[in-house]
Design an enzyme around this catalytic site. Structure first.
Site, PDB file in Angstrom:
ATOM      1  N   GLU A  96      40.996  44.782  43.489  1.00  0.00           N
ATOM      2  CA  GLU A  96      40.246  44.486  44.706  1.00  0.00           C
ATOM      3  C   GLU A  96      41.006  44.992  45.929  1.00  0.00           C
ATOM      4  O   GLU A  96      42.230  44.972  45.977  1.00  0.00           O
ATOM      5  CB  GLU A  96      39.986  42.973  44.794  1.00  0.00           C
ATOM      6  CG  GLU A  96      39.184  42.500  43.594  1.00  0.00           C
ATOM      7  CD  GLU A  96      38.771  41.035  43.607  1.00  0.00           C
ATOM      8  OE1 GLU A  96      37.853  40.699  42.852  1.00  0.00           O
ATOM      9  OE2 GLU A  96      39.347  40.228  44.362  1.00  0.00           O
ATOM     10  N   CYS A 109      43.809  46.076  53.054  1.00  0.00           N
ATOM     11  CA  CYS A 109      44.753  45.349  52.202  1.00  0.00           C
ATOM     12  C   CYS A 109      44.657  45.945  50.799  1.00  0.00           C
ATOM     13  O   CYS A 109      43.614  45.882  50.149  1.00  0.00           O
ATOM     14  CB  CYS A 109      44.394  43.864  52.201  1.00  0.00           C
ATOM     15  SG  CYS A 109      45.460  42.874  51.168  1.00  0.00           S
ATOM     16  N   CYS A 116      49.373  40.412  38.285  1.00  0.00           N
ATOM     17  CA  CYS A 116      50.735  40.233  38.797  1.00  0.00           C
ATOM     18  C   CYS A 116      51.508  39.404  37.781  1.00  0.00           C
ATOM     19  O   CYS A 116      50.955  38.491  37.171  1.00  0.00           O
ATOM     20  CB  CYS A 116      50.711  39.509  40.141  1.00  0.00           C
ATOM     21  SG  CYS A 116      52.328  39.489  40.963  1.00  0.00           S
ATOM     22  N   CYS A 120      53.483  33.083  40.939  1.00  0.00           N
ATOM     23  CA  CYS A 120      53.614  32.161  42.070  1.00  0.00           C
ATOM     24  C   CYS A 120      52.589  31.042  41.905  1.00  0.00           C
ATOM     25  O   CYS A 120      51.420  31.287  41.569  1.00  0.00           O
ATOM     26  CB  CYS A 120      53.417  32.893  43.395  1.00  0.00           C
ATOM     27  SG  CYS A 120      54.717  34.103  43.701  1.00  0.00           S
ATOM     28  N   CYS A 123      48.901  31.112  43.766  1.00  0.00           N
ATOM     29  CA  CYS A 123      48.202  32.389  43.936  1.00  0.00           C
ATOM     30  C   CYS A 123      47.217  32.649  42.800  1.00  0.00           C
ATOM     31  O   CYS A 123      47.577  32.553  41.616  1.00  0.00           O
ATOM     32  CB  CYS A 123      49.224  33.525  44.015  1.00  0.00           C
ATOM     33  SG  CYS A 123      48.468  35.145  44.249  1.00  0.00           S
ATOM     34  N   CYS A 337      44.007  35.877  51.546  1.00  0.00           N
ATOM     35  CA  CYS A 337      45.331  35.956  50.906  1.00  0.00           C
ATOM     36  C   CYS A 337      45.365  35.105  49.647  1.00  0.00           C
ATOM     37  O   CYS A 337      45.014  33.930  49.679  1.00  0.00           O
ATOM     38  CB  CYS A 337      46.432  35.416  51.817  1.00  0.00           C
ATOM     39  SG  CYS A 337      46.549  36.234  53.386  1.00  0.00           S
TER      40      CYS A 337
END
Ligand code: SAH
Length: 364
Positions: A96, A109, A116, A120, A123, A337
């Site tokens: 994305e 962005c 990933c 975290c 997230c 975010c």
């Protein structure tokens, strides 16, 4: 005959590579400049339209190379002007990319990995797991598409989409070089920002080869808390992270490190945390971006109330630290975010989890 899969993709090449390629094919290097400019400045991916490239060179390129980009398969506009593009890659996975207009400024962005591996706690991308690094073409391809979709080219790029950019070092650096090239997207170095969770050795490496702006996902002012929120801290604790960031901006008095600090209700948002943060940032040219937590399905955290965020911010400002609260953009289309998910065939997350639970973290 060469198959599509094995033909080199010209979108993977920077200017020097394009020049080297045409020289290898027996042509003058300035044709390489033109080729590069056609693809990136003009967005032309059809060899026949590259009118000032000699026909014989075009034929050689068609025979030996290909021009491949990710495909936009979904376009989610939001009422606040933000747009999220879902792009499909050749292996069917999806990433994305987000477009965020703000007055005269517009920011893209960009994602750097399929998923990933860093896990975290807060997230959504982490929950998808990790599959692989993006290629240069898949990274710069996101900017290529953005430039084609918009009437006015983007003014800023942030490497803040899916993935940890410093875990895909070479491809990310090359793509950021192309963003800054005058024959391509012409972005000034301070208009390209790389955000990292803190892969310390690669912060030092980045300083050697690039001068883009650095943002660091700090999120906690002490190791005990940061270990639980950003597990890469187990491998690279604050005592190693802080000097690396300080060194990154040391050569230029005007530069600052941007610290991203997510505001999690009752977790890291007290005045005690603000004071610890002030102490931690002493001597480092800094600006702090407070990010209200963006919720997603399956997350246990809550967003700090607005007045607590403001109290926290004021405390930083009073001690001389430039601090602002990041405006939440695109949350209604899950483009804010930490909300980017794409489509990821997870390969490693369970392994990463197990190691983190045992108090260790493997390098991504
Ligand atoms: N992996 C890199 C690039 C991602 S940048 C990095 O960690 O820096 C995206 C930013 O949004 C990071 O600061 C990340 O920590 C933050 N973020 C992640 N999840 C979030 C959420 N749910 N709400 C608000 N910010 C979040």
């Amino acid at each position: 005959m060469t198959t599509t899969e094995t033909k080199p993709n010209l979108i993977d090449l920077d200017l020097a590579d394009c020049e080297a390629l045409v020289a290898e094919l027996g042509f003058k290097t300035f044709h390489g400049r033109n080729l590069f400019k056609w693809m990136h400045k003009h967005g032309v991916v059809d060899f026949d339209a590259m009118t000032d490239v000699p026909k014989t060179l075009r034929a050689a390129l068609r025979e030996r190379t290909q021009i491949r980009l990710p495909r936009i398969i979904q376009d989610h506009p939001s009422a606040d002007g933000t747009t999220k593009w879902v792009m499909e890659l050749d292996d069917g996975q999806r990433i994305e990319t987000v477009y965020i207009p703000e007055g005269k400024r517009s920011t893209i962005c960009v994602s750097s990995q399929v998923g990933c591996a860093l896990n975290c706690a807060f997230c959504a991308t982490a929950q998808q797991g990790f599959n692989r690094n993006l290629s240069v073409a898949e990274i710069i391809g996101q900017v290529w598409h953005a430039a084609r979709q918009l009437d006015v080219p983007p003014t800023n790029v942030v490497m803040m989409g899916m993935g940890e950019p410093l875990a895909n070092f070479d491809a990310v650096v090359k793509a950021m070089d192309i963003m800054q090239d005058d024959l391509a997207y012409m972005l000034a170095k301070h208009r390209v920002t790389l955000s990292t969770s803190g892969i310390v050795p690669n912060i030092y490496r980045l300083r050697e080869v690039s001068d883009v702006s650095l943002a660091v996902s700090l999120h906690a002012p002490n190791d005990a808390l940061r270990d639980t929120l950003v597990p890469i801290n187990l491998k690279y604790p604050l005592a190693e992270l802080m000097p690396a960031c300080k060194a990154y901006v040391a050569n230029d008095k005007r530069r600052k490190v941007t610290w991203e600090y997510i505001m999690l209700d009752g977790v890291n948002d007290s005045l005690m945390h603000a004071k610890q943060l002030i102490r931690l940032l002493e001597g480092v040219p800094s600006k702090v971006n407070l990010i209200p937590f963006n919720p997603f399905t399956g997350s246990d955290f809550g967003t700090s109330p607005a007045d607590r965020i403001e109290t926290f911010r004021q405390r930083l400002v009073r001690s001389g630290i430039f601090a602002m609260t990041r405006k939440t953009r695109g949350d209604e289309i899950s483009a804010a975010c930490g909300q980017l998910v794409g489509r990821v065939e997870d390969r490693t997350r369970r392994l990463g989890r197990i190691l983190v639970e045992h108090g260790r973290m493997v390098a991504p």
